[in-house]
Design a protein around this motif. Structure first.
Motif, PDB file in Angstrom:
ATOM      1  N   ASP A   1       0.835  -1.193   0.000  1.00 32.01           N
ATOM      2  CA  ASP A   1       0.000   0.000   0.000  1.00 32.01           C
ATOM      3  C   ASP A   1       0.873   1.248   0.000  1.00 32.01           C
ATOM      4  O   ASP A   1       1.997   1.246   0.508  1.00 32.01           O
ATOM      5  CB  ASP A   1      -0.899   0.012   1.232  1.00 32.01           C
ATOM      6  CG  ASP A   1      -1.979  -1.053   1.167  1.00 32.01           C
ATOM      7  OD1 ASP A   1      -2.366  -1.413   0.046  1.00 32.01           O
ATOM      8  OD2 ASP A   1      -2.408  -1.515   2.230  1.00 32.01           O
ATOM      9  N   VAL A   2       0.322   2.313  -0.570  1.00 32.03           N
ATOM     10  CA  VAL A   2       1.026   3.586  -0.640  1.00 32.03           C
ATOM     11  C   VAL A   2       0.149   4.672  -0.038  1.00 32.03           C
ATOM     12  O   VAL A   2      -1.047   4.756  -0.340  1.00 32.03           O
ATOM     13  CB  VAL A   2       1.383   3.945  -2.098  1.00 32.03           C
ATOM     14  CG1 VAL A   2       2.001   5.342  -2.183  1.00 32.03           C
ATOM     15  CG2 VAL A   2       2.317   2.901  -2.698  1.00 32.03           C
ATOM     16  N   THR A   3       0.709   5.478   0.827  1.00 32.19           N
ATOM     17  CA  THR A   3       0.013   6.628   1.393  1.00 32.19           C
ATOM     18  C   THR A   3       0.439   7.876   0.627  1.00 32.19           C
ATOM     19  O   THR A   3       1.637   8.099   0.414  1.00 32.19           O
ATOM     20  CB  THR A   3       0.349   6.801   2.884  1.00 32.19           C
ATOM     21  OG1 THR A   3      -0.092   5.642   3.602  1.00 32.19           O
ATOM     22  CG2 THR A   3      -0.334   8.030   3.453  1.00 32.19           C
ATOM     23  N   VAL A   4      -0.533   8.682   0.202  1.00 29.33           N
ATOM     24  CA  VAL A   4      -0.235   9.894  -0.563  1.00 29.33           C
ATOM     25  C   VAL A   4      -0.721  11.112   0.217  1.00 29.33           C
ATOM     26  O   VAL A   4      -1.890  11.185   0.608  1.00 29.33           O
ATOM     27  CB  VAL A   4      -0.892   9.871  -1.950  1.00 29.33           C
ATOM     28  CG1 VAL A   4      -0.486  11.114  -2.744  1.00 29.33           C
ATOM     29  CG2 VAL A   4      -0.513   8.605  -2.710  1.00 29.33           C
ATOM     30  N   HIS A   5       0.178  12.051   0.435  1.00 27.90           N
ATOM     31  CA  HIS A   5      -0.149  13.327   1.075  1.00 27.90           C
ATOM     32  C   HIS A   5      -0.182  14.384  -0.039  1.00 27.90           C
ATOM     33  O   HIS A   5       0.854  14.690  -0.630  1.00 27.90           O
ATOM     34  CB  HIS A   5       0.894  13.701   2.127  1.00 27.90           C
ATOM     35  CG  HIS A   5       1.190  12.598   3.103  1.00 27.90           C
ATOM     36  ND1 HIS A   5       0.411  12.334   4.205  1.00 27.90           N
ATOM     37  CD2 HIS A   5       2.192  11.674   3.119  1.00 27.90           C
ATOM     38  CE1 HIS A   5       0.915  11.310   4.870  1.00 27.90           C
ATOM     39  NE2 HIS A   5       1.994  10.893   4.230  1.00 27.90           N
ATOM     40  N   ARG A   6      -1.349  14.920  -0.318  1.00 27.21           N
ATOM     41  CA  ARG A   6      -1.517  15.841  -1.434  1.00 27.21           C
ATOM     42  C   ARG A   6      -1.341  17.303  -1.008  1.00 27.21           C
ATOM     43  O   ARG A   6      -1.666  17.698   0.110  1.00 27.21           O
ATOM     44  CB  ARG A   6      -2.914  15.687  -2.036  1.00 27.21           C
ATOM     45  CG  ARG A   6      -3.272  14.285  -2.509  1.00 27.21           C
ATOM     46  CD  ARG A   6      -2.669  13.958  -3.844  1.00 27.21           C
ATOM     47  NE  ARG A   6      -3.123  12.654  -4.341  1.00 27.21           N
ATOM     48  CZ  ARG A   6      -2.609  12.048  -5.392  1.00 27.21           C
ATOM     49  NH1 ARG A   6      -1.625  12.618  -6.079  1.00 27.21           N
ATOM     50  NH2 ARG A   6      -3.069  10.869  -5.773  1.00 27.21           N
ATOM     51  N   ASP A   7      -0.821  18.086  -1.945  1.00 30.57           N
ATOM     52  CA  ASP A   7      -0.792  19.553  -1.834  1.00 30.57           C
ATOM     53  C   ASP A   7      -0.119  20.046  -0.562  1.00 30.57           C
ATOM     54  O   ASP A   7      -0.632  20.911   0.157  1.00 30.57           O
ATOM     55  CB  ASP A   7      -2.218  20.108  -1.929  1.00 30.57           C
ATOM     56  CG  ASP A   7      -2.921  19.698  -3.207  1.00 30.57           C
ATOM     57  OD1 ASP A   7      -2.248  19.562  -4.239  1.00 30.57           O
ATOM     58  OD2 ASP A   7      -4.160  19.491  -3.170  1.00 30.57           O
ATOM     59  N   VAL A   8       1.048  19.496  -0.306  1.00 34.23           N
ATOM     60  CA  VAL A   8       1.845  19.915   0.842  1.00 34.23           C
ATOM     61  C   VAL A   8       2.659  21.157   0.453  1.00 34.23           C
ATOM     62  O   VAL A   8       3.388  21.141  -0.541  1.00 34.23           O
ATOM     63  CB  VAL A   8       2.791  18.783   1.291  1.00 34.23           C
ATOM     64  CG1 VAL A   8       3.669  19.243   2.460  1.00 34.23           C
ATOM     65  CG2 VAL A   8       1.995  17.533   1.668  1.00 34.23           C
ATOM     66  N   VAL A   9       2.549  22.208   1.199  1.00 34.08           N
ATOM     67  CA  VAL A   9       3.311  23.431   0.906  1.00 34.08           C
ATOM     68  C   VAL A   9       4.779  23.197   1.233  1.00 34.08           C
ATOM     69  O   VAL A   9       5.124  22.775   2.336  1.00 34.08           O
ATOM     70  CB  VAL A   9       2.777  24.620   1.719  1.00 34.08           C
ATOM     71  CG1 VAL A   9       3.704  25.834   1.569  1.00 34.08           C
ATOM     72  CG2 VAL A   9       1.366  24.970   1.272  1.00 34.08           C
ATOM     73  N   PHE A  10       5.656  23.463   0.249  1.00 38.44           N
ATOM     74  CA  PHE A  10       7.082  23.281   0.498  1.00 38.44           C
ATOM     75  C   PHE A  10       7.903  24.552   0.296  1.00 38.44           C
ATOM     76  O   PHE A  10       9.063  24.622   0.720  1.00 38.44           O
ATOM     77  CB  PHE A  10       7.652  22.163  -0.383  1.00 38.44           C
ATOM     78  CG  PHE A  10       7.859  22.531  -1.844  1.00 38.44           C
ATOM     79  CD1 PHE A  10       9.091  23.006  -2.284  1.00 38.44           C
ATOM     80  CD2 PHE A  10       6.834  22.387  -2.761  1.00 38.44           C
ATOM     81  CE1 PHE A  10       9.289  23.338  -3.620  1.00 38.44           C
ATOM     82  CE2 PHE A  10       7.025  22.701  -4.111  1.00 38.44           C
ATOM     83  CZ  PHE A  10       8.258  23.191  -4.532  1.00 38.44           C
TER      84      PHE A  10
END
Length: 263
Positions: A3-12
């Protein structure tokens, strides 16, 4: 399949001259972990279009094999010319390093990859060895390896009459107007004894950016005694690892094998 966890739209990155911040997506193995290798990924689009998510198949495949992937946006040439997009790309590496503990990443085992224009950024960040960081950056954008795909690696020696309009827009002028930008934007101009191990993946049927450019960059790296691997995919066009063709799986496997050995 893991399984893969995706964190979207993280400000960098919050550029002071831009109203909105830049964002990235993080792909990581769902089972967590610590001291994992990571890859910072840049999309293609001739520096003028495209966005994160273009290489999701590659990122998911790498995350399934234990890599944390940071898929970063950068300012496009319609908004800002060189070196701004490269500085954004460097900021994504710095974000991965600065937040290594949060994502279970070993900050000494971070690589870059990307496709087409993103391959150029991946190679340039690796070869420049922190050269696009601000003087007050708390960490460096140096990386341990690079695996650019279908890229361009030397923008020097362009003739004014034949200079590419895409390159003109990205660099803010022609080769007679801003020759120093054509030099500084060329990964080949930065190669030295600090350049990390590099995989150059290219299709031998690429009619947009012929594979001869990858072969020449491989010779430049080898001449500097830098570790380099040249992966030429028979029958592959420009869209290897992007288009759903037979050689996409081979391209992903080639990148993963290289990173397994180099990170």
């Amino acid at each position: 399949m893991a399984d893969v966890t995706v964190h979207r739209d993280v400000v960098f990155h919050r550029p002071p001259d831009r109203e909105s911040p830049l964002e990235l997506d993080v792909y990581e193995p769902a089972n967590g972990g610590a001291d994992r290798p990571a890859v910072v990924v840049y999309h293609g689009g001739a520096w003028i279009e495209g966005e994160k998510g273009q290489l999701e198949a590659l990122e998911r495949a790498l995350a399934e094999q234990g890599y944390v992937c940071f898929d970063a946006n950068y300012r496009l040439s319609g908004e800002a010319t060189f070196p701004t997009p490269v500085e954004d790309a460097a900021a994504a590496v710095r974000y991965a390093k600065a937040n290594a503990d949060e994502y279970g990443v070993d900050s000494d085992r971070i690589a870059t990859t990307g496709h087409s224009a993103g391959a150029h950024l991946a190679a340039l960040i690796a070869a420049a060895d922190g050269g696009f960081d601000s003087t007050d950056a708390p960490v460096s954008s140096t990386v341990a390896a690079a695996a650019p795909i279908s890229g361009v690696y030397d923008l020097r020696d362009r003739e004014q009459a034949t200079a590419n309009d895409v390159e003109r827009q990205f660099l803010g002028g022609g080769p007679d107007e801003v020759p120093e930008r054509y030099e500084r934007a060329s990964p080949a101009a930065h190669v030295d004894d600090a350049t990390p191990p590099t995989l150059l993946l290219h299709g031998d049927d690429d009619d947009l950016l012929p594979a001869d450019g990858a072969r020449e960059y491989a010779r430049t790296l080898a001449a500097a005694d830098r570790p380099v691997e040249l992966g030429i995919l028979p029958g592959g066009g420009h869209g290897i690892v992007v288009d759903p063709e037979d050689w996409r799986e081979r391209g992903v496997e080639t990148v993963a094998d290289f990173l397994d050995r180099r990170l």
